[in-house]
Design a protein around this motif. Structure first.
Motif, PDB file in Angstrom:
ATOM      1  N   TRP A 215       0.891  -1.271  -0.060  1.00 48.33           N
ATOM      2  CA  TRP A 215      -0.101  -0.064  -0.034  1.00 48.33           C
ATOM      3  C   TRP A 215       0.982   1.265   0.206  1.00 48.33           C
ATOM      4  O   TRP A 215       0.545   2.227  -0.757  1.00 48.33           O
ATOM      5  CB  TRP A 215      -1.026   0.034   1.180  1.00 48.33           C
ATOM      6  N   ALA A 216       1.829   1.306   0.981  1.00 48.80           N
ATOM      7  CA  ALA A 216       2.833   2.422   0.836  1.00 48.80           C
ATOM      8  C   ALA A 216       3.401   2.621  -0.449  1.00 48.80           C
ATOM      9  O   ALA A 216       3.635   3.667  -0.954  1.00 48.80           O
ATOM     10  CB  ALA A 216       3.795   2.213   2.109  1.00 48.80           C
ATOM     11  N   LYS A 217       4.162   1.607  -0.977  1.00 48.11           N
ATOM     12  CA  LYS A 217       4.892   1.974  -2.262  1.00 48.11           C
ATOM     13  C   LYS A 217       3.755   2.505  -3.089  1.00 48.11           C
ATOM     14  O   LYS A 217       4.201   3.140  -4.022  1.00 48.11           O
ATOM     15  CB  LYS A 217       5.412   0.403  -2.688  1.00 48.11           C
ATOM     16  N   ASP A 218       2.688   1.843  -3.452  1.00 46.29           N
ATOM     17  CA  ASP A 218       1.646   2.163  -4.544  1.00 46.29           C
ATOM     18  C   ASP A 218       1.235   3.654  -4.438  1.00 46.29           C
ATOM     19  O   ASP A 218       1.165   4.398  -5.348  1.00 46.29           O
ATOM     20  CB  ASP A 218       0.442   1.157  -4.366  1.00 46.29           C
ATOM     21  N   SER A 219       1.063   4.001  -2.895  1.00 51.57           N
ATOM     22  CA  SER A 219       0.479   5.241  -2.700  1.00 51.57           C
ATOM     23  C   SER A 219       1.644   6.235  -3.086  1.00 51.57           C
ATOM     24  O   SER A 219       1.350   7.421  -3.573  1.00 51.57           O
ATOM     25  CB  SER A 219       0.113   5.357  -1.225  1.00 51.57           C
ATOM     26  N   MET A 220       2.874   6.025  -2.912  1.00 56.80           N
ATOM     27  CA  MET A 220       3.821   7.020  -2.964  1.00 56.80           C
ATOM     28  C   MET A 220       4.306   7.009  -4.538  1.00 56.80           C
ATOM     29  O   MET A 220       4.863   8.110  -4.968  1.00 56.80           O
ATOM     30  CB  MET A 220       5.215   6.696  -2.057  1.00 56.80           C
ATOM     31  N   ALA A 221       4.039   5.839  -4.982  1.00 56.35           N
ATOM     32  CA  ALA A 221       4.427   5.904  -6.619  1.00 56.35           C
ATOM     33  C   ALA A 221       4.092   7.114  -7.326  1.00 56.35           C
ATOM     34  O   ALA A 221       4.509   7.418  -8.269  1.00 56.35           O
ATOM     35  CB  ALA A 221       4.312   4.448  -7.171  1.00 56.35           C
ATOM     36  N   GLY A 222       2.854   7.546  -6.924  1.00 53.10           N
ATOM     37  CA  GLY A 222       2.031   8.332  -7.902  1.00 53.10           C
ATOM     38  C   GLY A 222       2.300   9.597  -7.177  1.00 53.10           C
ATOM     39  O   GLY A 222       2.051  10.570  -8.004  1.00 53.10           O
ATOM     40  N   GLY A 223       3.174  10.182  -6.382  1.00 54.53           N
ATOM     41  CA  GLY A 223       3.395  11.169  -5.754  1.00 54.53           C
ATOM     42  C   GLY A 223       4.615  12.141  -6.548  1.00 54.53           C
ATOM     43  O   GLY A 223       5.376  11.538  -7.058  1.00 54.53           O
ATOM     44  N   ASP A 224       4.535  13.555  -6.149  1.00 56.02           N
ATOM     45  CA  ASP A 224       5.399  14.371  -6.613  1.00 56.02           C
ATOM     46  C   ASP A 224       6.232  15.034  -5.563  1.00 56.02           C
ATOM     47  O   ASP A 224       5.535  15.760  -4.706  1.00 56.02           O
ATOM     48  CB  ASP A 224       4.782  15.712  -7.433  1.00 56.02           C
ATOM     49  N   ALA A 225       7.176  14.226  -5.423  1.00 50.22           N
ATOM     50  CA  ALA A 225       8.346  14.671  -4.160  1.00 50.22           C
ATOM     51  C   ALA A 225       8.291  16.308  -4.011  1.00 50.22           C
ATOM     52  O   ALA A 225       8.586  16.642  -2.836  1.00 50.22           O
ATOM     53  CB  ALA A 225       9.458  14.102  -4.182  1.00 50.22           C
ATOM     54  N   ASN A 226       8.354  16.934  -4.866  1.00 54.00           N
ATOM     55  CA  ASN A 226       8.871  18.266  -5.100  1.00 54.00           C
ATOM     56  C   ASN A 226       7.485  19.202  -4.630  1.00 54.00           C
ATOM     57  O   ASN A 226       7.703  20.223  -4.191  1.00 54.00           O
ATOM     58  CB  ASN A 226       9.198  18.959  -6.655  1.00 54.00           C
ATOM     59  N   ARG A 227       6.249  18.730  -4.630  1.00 53.34           N
ATOM     60  CA  ARG A 227       5.118  19.248  -4.172  1.00 53.34           C
ATOM     61  C   ARG A 227       4.573  18.685  -2.894  1.00 53.34           C
ATOM     62  O   ARG A 227       4.041  19.389  -2.176  1.00 53.34           O
ATOM     63  CB  ARG A 227       4.038  19.062  -5.433  1.00 53.34           C
TER      64      ARG A 227
END
Length: 599
Positions: free
Chosen positions: A65-77
């Protein structure tokens, strides 16, 4: 291993200020809670008949769940995370292990927080972790956090999560929501690379984006015109082919289950298909990156979509209003800085693509005439649809083939003065009434390259004075080219200013972010896991009762977002031991579905 009582005391000391400990220990009118052992020896949690974590391996499920949830994120935002739904907290523990960003937890059932405090050493993350069980605490969440939802928890209390989303958005306009988006480009043409860049930008913004590439059908579409000289037959053949493309797109929509469809100008989405999508309540955002005076099909498309984005203002906006189309967004074109950026071409690239004065673009009539006045400056022309019978064709390089976006960027960087002339079929040179700004304007600027561009009425709203060299006729263009070929410092200063403007205000990522905000205002939201078309894993597990092998396979997926068939198949890892019959069945079903959708 710490005892449950010890864990609770330390967690209470870290997070229990203001009477919060007493709050989570009070009776709560929710479904009965039962802590049950998983097959790996760790404990899982059931709320009524619903399992909030895997009964096989809750730790692996939480990590997934954590991997999938973070995969779509933009670390800069992303400034932090809001986790809606706690259960015992396996997914939260995995998230905290994978990021150093702050995390806020909203769990509507305070009893689950108490149980979680007896399970995990949350106090180790006391500096960046907070727990809430009431929506009234939303103002305590900093701006710009990304919302992550624990689907099994949402299934228990969908209204709380619906209200939580609404309240978060009302409180924080920077709340980051993830959409599942299907981008539909044209089969070919100028808006195809725009669609590519828009899809990449949406992906970078954290949305799960699928690009439905229609390019394989270019040959078939072009071949239709060569089969007959009768216009009626051509129309009939194109109609049949459009019907085929409609069905192909609709099949892919059913397969992807998007929250939103983004279609570009000339995309194969007929009014008939748009009507079908409208009946299915599937939002369609259409970016009409064309001149409304020439491409009049907007009249049948605009009324059928959720939002109609345009690159022109009045009189187009007034014409749309006359058609009772009020869902309109002014959305100028932009540049993709991952492709168009400053670079130093090597000797071979300069020889092949460089020159003192270059024009990049298709051979419209006004360009045939206008560019003849610049041939004495060492003119080079790149692009398609140039008339081989016209004397100007001897300046066309690469045999008039279509250059890739990457090659185009090299041309811009290898050129001293880039000529930018907007197309027109009615004029012999500059269109004195030209309004919209073409993508080339932004792309040349993004490369840090120098350009002279014809004046457009909407250009002043996008660039400030001194950022671009503009001309209004052939004479002024010649004067500028002659001047800037000699003025290297002037070229470089202006190119730097125009690049800074594009990076600050005119990238596709900025455009897509602006558009998503508009769509949110129009009520477009990510679909809930309970909606039809998605497969909530816990429901599948319930339906698999009595089938031990199938249950074990599905339990390994529990806790993730409601999944499509393709996502379930992707969770199978061939080559890592024997695949169960259940897993093999999903692989086979996914393969059949992919063949059926033309993938």
């Amino acid at each position: 291993m710490e005892s449950e009582d010890s864990l609770f005391r330390k967690n209470a000391g870290a997070f229990g200020a203001g009477g919060f400990v007493q709050r989570i220990l009070e009776p709560f009118p929710g479904p009965s809670l039962e802590v049950v052992p998983a097959r790996t020896g760790r404990m899982s949690l059931k709320a009524g008949s619903l399992c909030l974590h895997s009964l096989y391996d809750p730790e692996k499920e939480g990590a997934s769940w954590a991997k999938d949830s973070m995969a779509g994120g933009d670390a800069n935002r992303t400034k932090g995370y809001i986790v809606a739904g706690l259960g015992l907290g396996y997914h939260l523990w995995s998230l905290l292990s994978a990021t150093d960003l702050p995390v806020t937890v909203f769990e509507p059932d305070p009893r689950r927080i108490a149980l979680s405090w007896r399970t995990f050493a949350w106090y180790l993350h006391a500096g960046r972790l907070r727990f809430f069980c009431d929506r009234k605490d939303i103002p305590k969440v900093p701006s710009g956090f990304r919302l992550l939802v624990h689907p099994p928890s949402e299934m228990l209390d969908p209204k709380f999560y619906q209200d939580l989303r609404r309240d978060l958005e009302e409180w924080d306009q920077e709340i980051l929501l993830n959409y599942r988006i299907l981008v539909i480009p044209p089969v070919y043409g100028g808006s195809y690379p725009v669609a590519r860049s828009a899809a990449r930008a949406l992906e970078r913004l954290g949305h799960r984006t699928t690009f439905l590439d229609m390019a394989p059908f270019e040959g078939a579409l072009r071949a239709i015109g060569a089969q007959t000289s009768f216009d009626l037959h051509k129309m009939q053949l194109r109609g049949i082919f459009q019907g085929f493309l409609d069905e192909l797109v609709f099949a892919r929509v059913l397969h992807e289950k998007p929250d939103l469809i983004v279609a570009l100008a000339q995309a194969p989405v007929s009014p008939a298909l748009l009507s079908r999508l409208r009946k299915e309540n599937i939002p369609v955002a259409y970016w009409f990156v064309e001149d409304f005076r020439l491409a009049t099909y907007w009249e049948s498309v605009a009324p059928l979509v959720t939002d109609f984005a345009v690159i022109q203002k009045d009189p187009f906006l007034s014409r749309l209003a006359e058609k009772n189309v009020d869902h309109v967004t002014y959305l100028p074109l932009a540049a993709d800085p991952e492709i168009f950026f400053p670079r130093t071409p090597d000797a071979k690239e300069r020889e092949r693509f460089g020159g003192p004065v270059t024009f990049m673009g298709a051979g419209y009539p006004n360009r045939h005439h206008f560019l003849k006045s610049l041939t004495d400056f060492g003119l080079s022309i790149f692009g398609t649809e140039w008339d081989v019978r016209d004397p100007i064709f001897r300046f066309v390089r690469e045999k008039g083939r279509r250059l890739s976006s990457e090659e185009t960027a090299i041309v811009f960087n290898a050129t001293t003065v880039n000529i930018n002339l907007h197309s027109s079929v009615y004029h012999r040179g500059v269109n004195p009434e030209g309004d919209f700004v073409n993508p080339r304007t932004f792309e040349i600027a993004a490369c840090g390259a120098f350009q002279v561009v014809d004046r457009r009425s909407l250009l002043s709203g996008l660039f400030e004075e001194g950022e671009l060299a503009t001309y209004q006729d052939e004479s002024e263009c010649r004067s500028m080219v002659r001047h800037y070929l000699r003025d290297a410092s002037g070229r470089e200063a202006m190119a730097l200013r125009s690049r800074d403007r594009v990076i600050r205000e005119h990238t596709y990522e900025i455009r897509m972010s602006q558009w998503i905000e508009v769509l949110k205002e129009r009520g477009v939201r990510p679909a809930r896991p309970s909606l039809s078309g998605r497969w909530p894993v816990d429901r599948l597990i319930d339906e698999a009762e009595g089938e031990p092998e199938l249950s074990r396979f599905l339990e390994g997926l529990q806790g993730r977002e409601a999944l499509t068939l393709e996502e379930i198949a992707r969770s199978v890892s061939p080559g890592k031991g024997e695949i169960s019959k259940a897993a093999a069945t999903f692989l086979l079903l996914a393969e059949i579905a992919n063949q059926g959708s033309g993938r």
